[in-house]
Design a protein around this motif. Sequence first.
Motif, short mmCIF file in Angstrom:
data_model
loop_
_atom_site.label_atom_id
_atom_site.label_comp_id
_atom_site.label_asym_id
_atom_site.label_seq_id
_atom_site.Cartn_x
_atom_site.Cartn_y
_atom_site.Cartn_z
N ILE A 149 0.56 -1.02 -0.43
CA ILE A 149 0.04 -0.31 0.01
C ILE A 149 0.80 1.17 -0.19
O ILE A 149 1.99 1.01 0.51
N LEU A 150 0.02 2.22 -0.54
CA LEU A 150 1.36 3.76 -0.79
C LEU A 150 0.49 4.01 0.70
O LEU A 150 -0.48 4.01 0.94
N GLU A 151 2.27 4.43 1.02
CA GLU A 151 1.89 5.65 2.60
C GLU A 151 1.67 7.20 1.65
O GLU A 151 1.53 7.60 0.70
N PRO A 152 1.12 8.15 2.47
CA PRO A 152 0.40 9.13 1.96
C PRO A 152 1.46 10.23 1.42
O PRO A 152 2.72 10.46 1.64
N GLY A 153 1.86 10.81 0.55
CA GLY A 153 2.65 11.19 0.03
C GLY A 153 3.67 10.55 -0.96
O GLY A 153 4.25 11.22 -2.44
N GLU A 154 4.03 9.60 -1.46
CA GLU A 154 4.73 8.49 -1.56
C GLU A 154 4.36 8.05 -2.87
O GLU A 154 2.76 7.83 -3.28
N GLN A 155 5.01 8.50 -3.65
CA GLN A 155 4.78 7.73 -5.61
C GLN A 155 5.06 6.41 -5.78
O GLN A 155 5.44 5.79 -5.18
N PRO A 156 3.55 5.36 -6.20
CA PRO A 156 4.21 4.35 -6.26
C PRO A 156 5.11 3.57 -6.77
O PRO A 156 5.23 2.96 -6.25
N ALA A 157 5.86 4.29 -7.77
CA ALA A 157 7.58 3.55 -8.99
C ALA A 157 7.90 3.87 -7.03
O ALA A 157 8.60 2.02 -6.63
#
Length: 162
Positions: A57-65
């Motif tokens: 899962i992405l963390e808030p503000g994290e870019q997918p790659a």
Amino acid sequence: MPTPDFILALRKHVGHEKLFLTGVTGVVIGDGATGPRDRVLLHRRADDGGWSPPGGILEPGEQPAAALVREVEEETGVRVVPERVAGVVTGEPFTYANGDVVQFIDISFRCRPVGGAARVDGDESLAVDWFPVDALPPMPDRVLDRIHRAHEDGEAWFVSAG
């Protein structure tokens, strides 16, 4: 798989209501230097015992790659470079045993391994191994589809609007 702190904080406000979350899946294809050539890196998940490509899962503000690179290394010990987006799909809603409901938008990437060595992380992975595409362990069709689409040379896959 431990629940990220930001989700635990959200659950204090929304209870078990459905959360829309962005997930990433890494289909890592061995190149002969890191991992056997043309084999797919999978890990056996600690939460359900099933085999799957690494991801999370992405963390808030994290870019997918960036999230994908982090998750693959955390879960398998292999460092990767995402080469292309293989697919973007919204899955069906899912209810965990505790009653929490989620629905994931998954971004699948085809990845090239660039270092590290496959290993069990002791937290999220029970086993890590490389599999031939034609001899994958049992997995849900939605996961197998991600692997096959990433393995093929082609454009990103998505469900069309029409």
